[in-house]
Design a protein around this motif. Sequence first.
Motif, mmCIF file in Angstrom:
data_model
loop_
_atom_site.group_PDB
_atom_site.id
_atom_site.type_symbol
_atom_site.label_atom_id
_atom_site.label_comp_id
_atom_site.label_asym_id
_atom_site.label_seq_id
_atom_site.Cartn_x
_atom_site.Cartn_y
_atom_site.Cartn_z
ATOM 1 N N GLU A 1 -7.767 -7.970 -10.246
ATOM 2 C CA GLU A 1 -7.039 -6.670 -11.037
ATOM 3 C C GLU A 1 -7.483 -6.360 -12.134
ATOM 4 O OE1 GLU A 1 -2.928 -4.937 -10.009
ATOM 5 O OE2 GLU A 1 -2.850 -5.305 -12.050
ATOM 6 N N LEU B 1 -9.139 -2.494 -2.870
ATOM 7 C CA LEU B 1 -7.991 -2.408 -2.195
ATOM 8 C C LEU B 1 -6.873 -1.533 -2.691
ATOM 9 C CD1 LEU B 1 -7.604 -6.359 -1.942
ATOM 10 C CD2 LEU B 1 -8.689 -4.914 -0.242
ATOM 11 N N PRO B 2 -6.681 -0.555 -1.904
ATOM 12 C CA PRO B 2 -6.110 0.680 -2.430
ATOM 13 C C PRO B 2 -4.446 -0.055 -2.499
ATOM 14 C CG PRO B 2 -7.328 1.369 -0.534
ATOM 15 C CD PRO B 2 -7.500 -0.272 -0.700
ATOM 16 N N VAL B 3 -3.747 0.570 -3.438
ATOM 17 C CA VAL B 3 -2.331 0.242 -3.742
ATOM 18 C C VAL B 3 -1.523 1.122 -2.647
ATOM 19 C CG1 VAL B 3 -0.440 0.422 -5.214
ATOM 20 C CG2 VAL B 3 -2.711 0.353 -6.107
ATOM 21 N N ASN B 4 -1.064 0.121 -1.736
ATOM 22 C CA ASN B 4 -0.262 0.547 -0.778
ATOM 23 C C ASN B 4 1.433 0.370 -0.718
ATOM 24 O OD1 ASN B 4 -0.228 -1.868 -0.131
ATOM 25 N ND2 ASN B 4 -1.303 -1.416 2.007
ATOM 26 N N TYR B 5 1.615 -0.027 -1.944
ATOM 27 C CA TYR B 5 3.168 -0.399 -2.053
ATOM 28 C C TYR B 5 3.773 0.262 -3.410
ATOM 29 C CZ TYR B 5 1.478 -3.381 -5.820
ATOM 30 O OH TYR B 5 0.553 -3.786 -6.811
ATOM 31 N N GLN B 6 5.118 0.673 -3.465
ATOM 32 C CA GLN B 6 5.623 0.933 -4.609
ATOM 33 C C GLN B 6 6.532 -0.277 -5.129
ATOM 34 O OE1 GLN B 6 8.545 4.087 -3.708
ATOM 35 N NE2 GLN B 6 7.400 4.182 -1.674
ATOM 36 N N THR B 7 6.629 -0.146 -6.334
ATOM 37 C CA THR B 7 7.436 -1.340 -6.984
ATOM 38 C C THR B 7 8.562 -0.849 -7.693
ATOM 39 O OG1 THR B 7 7.183 -3.584 -8.029
ATOM 40 C CG2 THR B 7 5.862 -1.791 -9.126
ATOM 41 N N ILE B 8 9.423 -1.754 -8.495
ATOM 42 C CA ILE B 8 10.523 -1.343 -9.122
ATOM 43 C C ILE B 8 10.336 -1.473 -10.556
ATOM 44 C CG2 ILE B 8 12.232 -1.371 -6.985
ATOM 45 C CD1 ILE B 8 12.982 -4.099 -8.489
ATOM 46 N N GLU B 9 10.820 -0.797 -11.473
ATOM 47 C CA GLU B 9 10.743 -1.091 -12.742
ATOM 48 C C GLU B 9 11.341 -2.102 -13.376
ATOM 49 O OE1 GLU B 9 8.931 -1.390 -16.053
ATOM 50 O OE2 GLU B 9 8.023 0.038 -14.615
ATOM 51 N N LYS C 1 2.892 -4.421 -17.403
ATOM 52 C CA LYS C 1 2.221 -3.861 -16.111
ATOM 53 C C LYS C 1 0.697 -3.370 -16.485
ATOM 54 C CE LYS C 1 6.275 -4.586 -13.841
ATOM 55 N NZ LYS C 1 6.971 -4.764 -12.563
ATOM 56 N N MET D 1 -1.104 -11.543 -4.661
ATOM 57 C CA MET D 1 -0.432 -10.267 -4.368
ATOM 58 C C MET D 1 -0.011 -10.238 -3.041
ATOM 59 S SD MET D 1 -2.028 -7.394 -6.685
ATOM 60 C CE MET D 1 -0.334 -6.569 -7.246
ATOM 61 N N GLY D 2 -0.598 -11.003 -2.102
ATOM 62 C CA GLY D 2 -0.425 -11.013 -0.875
ATOM 63 C C GLY D 2 -1.494 -10.597 0.100
ATOM 64 N N TYR D 3 -2.468 -10.102 -0.690
ATOM 65 C CA TYR D 3 -3.751 -9.692 -0.041
ATOM 66 C C TYR D 3 -4.639 -10.957 0.446
ATOM 67 C CZ TYR D 3 -2.962 -5.318 -2.380
ATOM 68 O OH TYR D 3 -2.252 -4.042 -2.590
#
Lengths: 597, 128
Positions: free
Chosen positions: B83, B120-128, B24, B73-75
């Motif tokens: 990135e 584009l600010p990070v507005n999500y959490q993800t899982i490890e 990551k 990423m969906g943006y």
Amino acid sequence: MSQYRMQIMVCSGTGCSNLNSEAIFDNLQLEIEAFALENEIQVVRTGCFGLCGLGPVVRVMPGEVIYTRVTPDDAAEIVTEHVLKGRKVERLLHKDPVSRKILSTEPELSPFKKQLRIVLRNCGIIDPENIEEAIAANGYEALAKALTELTPDDAIKIIKDSGLRGRGGGGFPTGLKWEIARNNQAEEKYVVCNADEGDPGAFMDRSVLEGDPHAVLEAMAICGYCIGAGKGLIYIRAEYPLAVARLKTAISQAREYGLLGNNIMGTGFNFDIEIKYGAGAFVCGEETALIHSMEGLRGEPTVKPPFPAESGFRGKPTNVNNVETFACISPVILKGADWFRSIGTEKSKGTKVFALAGKINNVGLVEVPMGTTLREVIFEIGGGIRDGKKFKAAQTGGPSGGCLTEKHLDTPIDFDNLVAAGSMMGSGGLIVMDEDDCMVSVAKFFLEFTVEESCGKCSPCRIGNKRLHELLEHITKGKGTPADLDRLRNMSKVIKDTSLCGLGQSSPNPVLSTLDNFIEEYVSHVTVKKCPAGQCRDLMEYFIIEANCVGCTACARVCPVNAITGVRKEPHVINPEICIKCGACKEKCKFDAIIIH
Amino acid sequence: MKTIKSPEELKRLRNEILGRRHPKGEGTNDKVLIRVHSGTSGLASGANEIFDFITLELEKRNIDAVVIRTGDMGYCFAEPTIEVTLPGKQPVVFGYVDKLKADEIIEKYIKGGGLVEGILPVNYQTIE
């Protein structure tokens, strides 16, 4: 490495810009310059934070402090307090609306990150054409765990306990589906991945296949292990060339690494995957039609039962799941059923990916826990309605779904709540409509799609939808009568009750739901023959406001049918008999003298 | 190419890859990592051109970096997006990247650590 000690980010997304974030930026810049700090502190504009309801938003790094509802006058305080003295401006921190308690500003704990990415966990992060990147991101770990530590029944139990429901639209419990397929004895069984994403405006499956194809391959292998199948098939539409190419690369790499094929990871389990191409027929998203299409037959549905779990591909037990469902499997196996259950609502667990489209600022994909409200999705993550217009409705479930209106904005989104609201989850397309959209035309648009996509096997769907579409066409042309509205409703009900497959059973939903929620628009079309949104061309009348017209003749010159007459420097008039309502004059007029009635 | 013959080998391979770099991209890398989001919507907005431009320019300017293609990423509203992860830093996503913007990102952010507009600010959490 950074030459700046501190960076101040000012949101310049549409929402915050409308609330004058530009002035905040200017003032911050001036303050910084006043203290001669421009070499130490950088002020920068950023894209949308997804916090439009709390805007304008300013974020200070390091420390990730987020200030909400900032005004241009606050700039001085931010600089003198935070930048110079290192004290947060408490007044501007985001507080819980009820308790007035300051919510954590720690990025990981903050309420700012409404999205939770499980399905999209690797999308945009790993290189989809390099299996090592997938392996580094825990790829195939769940398969290894299933093959060595779990019996098929254990694995199915985990999926069942997790509460995972099919993401393709129906919401059928995935674990149960696997169990049924497992219990049907046969020499050969099949695992099918439904990648025939047909809803207009939905593209999450494509993104997953393009961004993280191994997640799907791994989950299919796990499914094969659970139900006792040795062969997997991915039914994908040929319109997704990039997804197809990346899948092919992924499959051949997985074979090379011994993660597909015979004796996977030395466990004696054999599983291989093949790609089948669809020609992009909407009805082939229905599992029986999909199976027929894969067999080389016409893509037409058949009556269930028998369900594919009993007699599917080549008459053998077949388990069909959607791409997004498969993408949830590995995390569930690795992190356990309880973890998955902790996300979402009582009956809908986990997250859902939505494809935001239509009149919304941040068009794209978002993944949120089930139970997130429509308001949060549209106004916070989605950045609100384009051009500051008013929200009117959101269509979910594509042509099989219905529309949600303002009164549904605060309903937590999950399978059951959407059905209760007269719509459905569908595959997760979310088309946002604003005040300029005519709901009769919206219903007509979706009907046009179903008429086109109906396979023609059963008459209610083939003929009924055609008639429904004709009626709507009639109404939008101003030829409808109040009796037509009853006819619409009755015919919709008959089509729903008598169609063979899901396509026909759900195709009248957009009509019924717009009739329920926007009856006044229909009434206006059939009685006074006016389209309140001003979208139905045949019901429009262009009109020149005398007071605004200066007689520049620009409109008369641009009119293709010479419907506008008048003397230079005097108000002009449009002859409604000749006017073809093309709108060219309105576009040309510099004085806002032409309006639509 | 090595075939993985047991779950242990899978683990070993993962650790080996992780030893080479972090998946990551946070911090443990000593190189700049750039992800060019090249799904359908990225490509349609010119992600390929940006990928080529960045690869070429980084080489010209003697910056040691890894440039990879990923999915979207969906943006979609802000494509092309890239990135950038500087060594020891959190990844930053830039949207609406054209060649001019890419140049600015290289000069200002990659070389100097200064931010550039279009984040584009990070507005999500993800899982490890």
